[in-house]
Design an enzyme around this catalytic site. Structure first.
Site, PDB file in Angstrom:
ATOM      1  N   HIS A  93       6.464  -6.908   0.260  1.00  0.00           N
ATOM      2  CA  HIS A  93       5.123  -6.642  -0.271  1.00  0.00           C
ATOM      3  C   HIS A  93       4.645  -7.745  -1.222  1.00  0.00           C
ATOM      4  CE1 HIS A  93       7.315  -4.630  -3.713  1.00  0.00           C
ATOM      5  NE2 HIS A  93       6.360  -5.239  -4.392  1.00  0.00           N
ATOM      6  N   ASP A 137      11.178  -3.419   3.259  1.00  0.00           N
ATOM      7  CA  ASP A 137      10.470  -4.144   2.202  1.00  0.00           C
ATOM      8  C   ASP A 137      11.239  -5.385   1.747  1.00  0.00           C
ATOM      9  OD1 ASP A 137       8.567  -4.878   0.403  1.00  0.00           O
ATOM     10  OD2 ASP A 137       8.807  -3.165  -0.943  1.00  0.00           O
ATOM     11  N   SER A 173       9.504  -7.081  -8.799  1.00  0.00           N
ATOM     12  CA  SER A 173       9.724  -6.859  -7.373  1.00  0.00           C
ATOM     13  C   SER A 173      10.386  -8.066  -6.722  1.00  0.00           C
ATOM     14  CB  SER A 173       8.394  -6.566  -6.674  1.00  0.00           C
ATOM     15  OG  SER A 173       7.862  -5.344  -7.097  1.00  0.00           O
TER      16      SER A 173
END
Length: 442
Positions: free
Chosen positions: A49, A80, A161
């Site tokens: 992402h 992901d 992230s």
């Protein structure tokens, strides 16, 4: 820890994203930043992402403020994850690949999360413990595959992230999400999932993670257990649905009760005692299987216990990383587009309210089942059936047994004014107009 943090990098990307509820609008460009870390083969792991839809990607390392251009080698959208490459020898100087842990960590083990979250430019390290191991569908995947996830109480914020999560000097996973409504509830992709993804890429395939392709329901209700002829000593989960394209469909049937897998008892809530030390949902256990690895099942079918063996097979992945606007068609102010939550399906993503669609304003996000009595799975099929319609009205059946009736003459008559009042330039995407030019005729 002091030496390993030099292998953690900051990712900068310019991502173009389309608004799925307004597919006639152009994609917008937005800056994004995240974290990543070095693995073997001069590769960088980060979250998918962070770089999905990216038109330009750069990375910096702790020992230098220089930004180096990066490219995406591979995406794993259902897990992901993404692999980045940087073709610059200067960048790789003095960078050592980090080691991925081979087994699941234990609860209460201390963890360290390293990355570049918001609030500053320098590297950040937060600490906590591993508090839970669970399974669920990763929010980026837009699919239905449940994968294992680690829950930690160390702070994970925007920018973390893609960064590594350590126990001592080993990477146990990749930080990727947090629970906005909770205090310090962060989620980590286990290193085992990363390894399966890397193995798939190394083999040159993108087949995804293993799954039986079945839907399950707990058997904690006494009446349910009695109806499906479960003895008091039995525990298990009910198969409520099978995917006709999955491996499980060849063996497991709807209304079967799965009692055991690989000799492990399946509890009434669907959990198995993984590695004899932690509880994990059945779906997560299967996702950790390698393709073609043998699975043994014990099921209860119509009161009879059946033993079966099969091979773990990956499910097909589906996700578009294309940042262009999705295909769409507007009929009487109802905006039809293909669903982003499943491999097939058409839905009404928006209703441009007007007299012609009075009473339909609550039909947003409903899936289309049929047009004039014919099943619809793609936007092309919907358009073909509308073009082929010879009746005065088009009948569109939606989920929940709802029905839409559209008079085609009224639609064509009101189309121009409706589009103008909502400031929509075109009532269909370019590909639909090219394939079905008669849809635009007056």
């Amino acid at each position: 820890m002091a030496s390993t943090i030099y292998s953690v990098v900051k990712i900068f990307s310019i991502n173009r994203t389309a608004d799925p509820s307004h597919p006639w609008t152009a994609p917008t460009s937005n800056p994004c930043s995240g974290s990543g870390f070095v693995i073997s083969g001069r590769r960088i792991i980060t979250n998918a992402h962070v770089v999905t839809g990216a038109t330009f990607i750069q990375a910096t390392k702790l020992s230098s403020g220089t930004k180096y251009k990066a490219t995406v080698l591979a995406f794993g959208h259902e897990c992901d994850l993404a692999i980045l490459l940087i073709n610059n020898n200067e960048f790789w100087k003095d960078l050592e690949p980090l080691n991925l842990r081979g087994e699941m960590p234990n609860l209460l083990e201390p963890v360290r999360i390293v990355g570049y979250p918001q609030g500053g430019d320098s590297i950040s390290i937060t600490g906590g413990i591993l508090s839970r191991i669970n399974t669920y569908v990763y929010s980026h995947s837009r699919g239905e595959l449940e994968l294992p996830v680690l829950q930690v109480d160390a702070a994970i914020n925007s920018g973390n992230s893609g960064g590594p999560v350590f126990i001592e000097n080993e990477v146990i996973g990749v930080a990727f999400e947090r629970l906005p409504s909770g205090d310090n509830i962060g989620y980590v992709i286990p290193a085992q999932i990363v390894k399966i993804f890397l193995a798939s890429i190394d083999k040159g395939d993108e087949t995804g993670f293993c799954s039986l392709g079945i839907s399950l329901q707990s058997m904690e209700n006494a009446m349910m257990r009695k109806y499906f002829k479960m003895k008091k000593i039995m525990t298990g989960v009910l198969v409520t649905k099978t995917n006709q394209h999955s491996q499980g469909n060849e063996y497991v049937e709807k209304n079967d009760v799965i009692l055991e897998i690989d000799g492990m008892t399946v509890e009434d809530d669907g959990k198995v005692f993984y590695e004899s030390r932690l509880w994990m949902h059945l779906n997560g256990f299967i996702a950790l299987k390698n393709p073609n690895e043998r699975i043994s099942l014990k099921v209860l079918r119509n009161g009879e216990v059946i033993h079966m063996k099969m091979e773990a097979m990956p499910v097909d992945t589906w996700y578009t990383s294309d940042y262009s606007s999705p295909s769409y068609y507007i009929l009487a102010g109802l905006v039809f587009t293909e669903s982003t939550e499943s491999m097939t399906g058409v839905k009404i993503c928006e209703v441009l309210e007007d007299n012609i669609n009075k009473g339909y304003s609550s039909f947003r996000d409903l899936e289309v089942h049929c047009v004039n009595g014919r099943p619809v799975n793609t936007l092309d099929q919907l358009c073909e059936l509308i073009v082929a319609s010879t009746e005065e009205y088009v009948r569109i059946e939606l989920e929940g047994d709802l029905v839409v009736m559209v008079n085609l003459k009224s639609h064509k008559k009101s189309r121009g004014q409706l589009l103008e009042s909502h400031r929509v330039m075109y009532d269909m995407s370019d590909d639909i107009e090219e394939a079905y030019p008669c849809l635009g005729e007056e």
